[in-house]
Motif scaffolding. Sequence first.
Motif, PDB file in Angstrom:
ATOM      1  N   ALA A  93      -9.804  19.295  -6.151  1.00 13.40           N
ATOM      2  CA  ALA A  93      -9.376  18.121  -5.315  1.00 13.40           C
ATOM      3  C   ALA A  93      -8.882  17.128  -6.466  1.00 13.40           C
ATOM      4  CB  ALA A  93     -10.615  17.892  -4.522  1.00 13.40           C
ATOM      5  N   ILE A  94      -7.753  16.456  -6.134  1.00 14.18           N
ATOM      6  CA  ILE A  94      -7.160  15.363  -6.761  1.00 14.18           C
ATOM      7  C   ILE A  94      -7.250  14.133  -6.145  1.00 14.18           C
ATOM      8  CG2 ILE A  94      -5.407  14.517  -8.180  1.00 14.18           C
ATOM      9  CD1 ILE A  94      -4.459  17.530  -8.964  1.00 14.18           C
ATOM     10  N   THR A  95      -8.044  12.951  -6.369  1.00 13.56           N
ATOM     11  CA  THR A  95      -8.007  11.666  -5.829  1.00 13.56           C
ATOM     12  C   THR A  95      -7.263  10.640  -6.492  1.00 13.56           C
ATOM     13  OG1 THR A  95     -10.206  12.445  -4.673  1.00 13.56           O
ATOM     14  CG2 THR A  95      -9.585  10.085  -4.658  1.00 13.56           C
ATOM     15  N   PRO A  96      -6.005  10.230  -6.200  1.00 14.51           N
ATOM     16  CA  PRO A  96      -5.689   9.110  -6.916  1.00 14.51           C
ATOM     17  C   PRO A  96      -6.477   7.779  -6.685  1.00 14.51           C
ATOM     18  CG  PRO A  96      -4.001  10.338  -5.467  1.00 14.51           C
ATOM     19  CD  PRO A  96      -5.313  10.685  -4.821  1.00 14.51           C
ATOM     20  N   ILE A  97      -6.480   7.064  -7.937  1.00 14.52           N
ATOM     21  CA  ILE A  97      -7.135   5.503  -7.815  1.00 14.52           C
ATOM     22  C   ILE A  97      -5.939   4.580  -8.003  1.00 14.52           C
ATOM     23  CG2 ILE A  97      -9.057   4.110  -8.756  1.00 14.52           C
ATOM     24  CD1 ILE A  97     -10.078   6.630  -7.186  1.00 14.52           C
ATOM     25  N   HIS A  98      -5.767   3.754  -6.973  1.00 17.54           N
ATOM     26  CA  HIS A  98      -4.703   2.654  -7.227  1.00 17.54           C
ATOM     27  C   HIS A  98      -5.345   1.334  -7.225  1.00 17.54           C
ATOM     28  CE1 HIS A  98      -1.683   5.702  -5.614  1.00 17.54           C
ATOM     29  NE2 HIS A  98      -2.576   6.063  -4.780  1.00 17.54           N
ATOM     30  N   ALA A  99      -4.873   0.428  -8.254  1.00 21.21           N
ATOM     31  CA  ALA A  99      -5.443  -0.775  -8.351  1.00 21.21           C
ATOM     32  C   ALA A  99      -4.810  -1.636  -7.147  1.00 21.21           C
ATOM     33  CB  ALA A  99      -4.585  -1.716  -9.366  1.00 21.21           C
ATOM     34  N   ARG A 100      -4.003  -1.537  -6.354  1.00 23.99           N
ATOM     35  CA  ARG A 100      -3.381  -2.002  -5.288  1.00 23.99           C
ATOM     36  C   ARG A 100      -2.591  -1.196  -4.286  1.00 23.99           C
ATOM     37  NH1 ARG A 100      -3.621  -5.774  -9.178  1.00 23.99           N
ATOM     38  NH2 ARG A 100      -4.775  -7.811  -8.710  1.00 23.99           N
ATOM     39  N   GLU A 101      -2.617  -1.530  -3.036  1.00 24.31           N
ATOM     40  CA  GLU A 101      -1.854  -0.538  -2.094  1.00 24.31           C
ATOM     41  C   GLU A 101      -0.327  -0.664  -2.675  1.00 24.31           C
ATOM     42  OE1 GLU A 101      -1.492   0.199   2.567  1.00 24.31           O
ATOM     43  OE2 GLU A 101      -2.369  -1.535   1.705  1.00 24.31           O
ATOM     44  N   GLY A 102       0.563   0.500  -2.653  1.00 24.10           N
ATOM     45  CA  GLY A 102       1.842   0.339  -2.979  1.00 24.10           C
ATOM     46  C   GLY A 102       2.285   0.643  -4.331  1.00 24.10           C
ATOM     47  N   LEU A 110      -8.481  -0.029  -4.857  1.00 29.50           N
ATOM     48  CA  LEU A 110      -9.292  -1.138  -5.477  1.00 29.50           C
ATOM     49  C   LEU A 110      -9.176  -2.443  -4.930  1.00 29.50           C
ATOM     50  CD1 LEU A 110      -9.235   0.307  -9.408  1.00 29.50           C
ATOM     51  CD2 LEU A 110     -10.993   0.885  -7.435  1.00 29.50           C
ATOM     52  N   HIS A 111      -7.982  -2.887  -4.715  1.00 25.10           N
ATOM     53  CA  HIS A 111      -7.948  -4.496  -4.321  1.00 25.10           C
ATOM     54  C   HIS A 111      -6.965  -4.513  -3.188  1.00 25.10           C
ATOM     55  CE1 HIS A 111      -9.227  -4.521  -8.771  1.00 25.10           C
ATOM     56  NE2 HIS A 111     -10.049  -5.916  -8.226  1.00 25.10           N
ATOM     57  N   LYS A 112      -7.289  -5.303  -2.275  1.00 23.55           N
ATOM     58  CA  LYS A 112      -6.157  -5.699  -1.403  1.00 23.55           C
ATOM     59  C   LYS A 112      -5.421  -6.440  -1.734  1.00 23.55           C
ATOM     60  CE  LYS A 112     -10.129  -5.775   2.034  1.00 23.55           C
ATOM     61  NZ  LYS A 112     -10.951  -6.609   3.027  1.00 23.55           N
ATOM     62  N   THR A 113      -4.109  -6.565  -0.820  1.00 25.46           N
ATOM     63  CA  THR A 113      -3.081  -7.445  -1.175  1.00 25.46           C
ATOM     64  C   THR A 113      -3.578  -8.963  -1.424  1.00 25.46           C
ATOM     65  OG1 THR A 113      -1.817  -6.308   0.179  1.00 25.46           O
ATOM     66  CG2 THR A 113      -0.748  -8.672  -0.388  1.00 25.46           C
ATOM     67  N   GLY A 114      -3.269  -9.648  -2.684  1.00 24.02           N
ATOM     68  CA  GLY A 114      -3.939 -10.881  -2.911  1.00 24.02           C
ATOM     69  C   GLY A 114      -4.977 -10.702  -3.948  1.00 24.02           C
ATOM     70  N   GLY A 115      -5.392  -9.546  -4.049  1.00 23.81           N
ATOM     71  CA  GLY A 115      -6.537  -9.483  -5.375  1.00 23.81           C
ATOM     72  C   GLY A 115      -7.917  -9.481  -4.618  1.00 23.81           C
ATOM     73  N   THR A 116      -8.165  -9.311  -3.458  1.00 25.61           N
ATOM     74  CA  THR A 116      -9.435  -9.187  -2.892  1.00 25.61           C
ATOM     75  C   THR A 116     -10.010  -7.974  -3.152  1.00 25.61           C
ATOM     76  OG1 THR A 116      -9.077 -10.963  -1.166  1.00 25.61           O
ATOM     77  CG2 THR A 116     -10.856  -9.638  -0.882  1.00 25.61           C
ATOM     78  N   PRO A 117     -11.354  -7.670  -3.388  1.00 27.90           N
ATOM     79  CA  PRO A 117     -11.895  -6.386  -3.750  1.00 27.90           C
ATOM     80  C   PRO A 117     -11.778  -5.650  -2.348  1.00 27.90           C
ATOM     81  CG  PRO A 117     -13.148  -8.075  -5.068  1.00 27.90           C
ATOM     82  CD  PRO A 117     -12.094  -8.708  -4.331  1.00 27.90           C
ATOM     83  N   SER A 118     -11.554  -4.333  -2.414  1.00 30.12           N
ATOM     84  CA  SER A 118     -11.491  -3.566  -1.151  1.00 30.12           C
ATOM     85  C   SER A 118     -13.039  -3.144  -0.936  1.00 30.12           C
ATOM     86  CB  SER A 118     -10.532  -2.247  -1.618  1.00 30.12           C
ATOM     87  OG  SER A 118     -11.163  -1.412  -2.527  1.00 30.12           O
ATOM     88  N   GLU A 119     -13.248  -2.772   0.287  1.00 24.65           N
ATOM     89  CA  GLU A 119     -14.539  -2.188   0.686  1.00 24.65           C
ATOM     90  C   GLU A 119     -14.834  -0.761  -0.161  1.00 24.65           C
ATOM     91  OE1 GLU A 119     -18.062  -1.130   2.625  1.00 24.65           O
ATOM     92  OE2 GLU A 119     -17.093  -2.989   2.478  1.00 24.65           O
TER      93      GLU A 119
END
Length: 267
Positions: A208-217, A243-252
């Motif tokens: 299983a391969i899970t991509p990790i993105h700094a931000r959406e998009g 990892l981070h929402k738009t604007g840089g807020t940490p994601s859940e």
Amino acid sequence: MSSPIRPEASISPFDTRIDGFWRGRFALVQPVGQGYRSGLDALLLASTLAPDAKGRLADLGAGAGAVGFACAARAPRLDVVCVEKMPEMVGLLAQGLALTENESFADRVSSIEADLLAPRRVLEEAGLHVGVFDHVLTNPPFYPAGHRISPDPLRAAALNALGEDFLSHWMRSSLALLKDSGRFSAILPPEALGECLPVYETRLGAIAITPIHAREGEAAIRILITGRKASRAPLAILPGCILHKTGGTPSEFLRSVSEGEALFGWR
């Protein structure tokens, strides 16, 4: 057999600091001004281990012990062997196990000072035998040949893949330690997948391969790869984690990883 951490290994030749993780569930003694300090990559990798995991786990390329300590703190029925080739980092690992923050699992963690790419005979003499681990986790040196190499030998050893076939060799050696049906996890930059996937596909199933993105998009900055040795289940690419929402807020997701609550990467 793996050896207990030696008290005499606890003297550091450089400045250090104590870093706490997972709201104080474990702590590391890490170098200051040189070397490499573990952080998010290690926590992401440890988050692929289920809290009910048991048996023997190898943390390969352990450094100061971030992944191994996290796994021991997370899974109380697990015995952990931290494998690291740099004696300075083994010394920091020893200091870390002496911290009161780690006393709940210190008796379940041991170390082997060894180069994973050494000949099989040398590894077996050090206590790394084929097919004896239920879990193998690795955060290898992965910057490719041609990438800038730090003049700091500790930092270079932690980050730089030395040679064009370094990672494939590392992965073959890692997977050789795993029992049939044992579980494997690795964290890599996406560009390393081309070298490593052919090795995985001949030895693992249920990859299983899970991509990790700094931000959406944005393009993925890391990938988590998991698999089971000798499984016949096909490969899957899982939904990416942000990892981070738009604007840089940490994601859940980032919060859950940082606090030791996340479990992901498996089908």
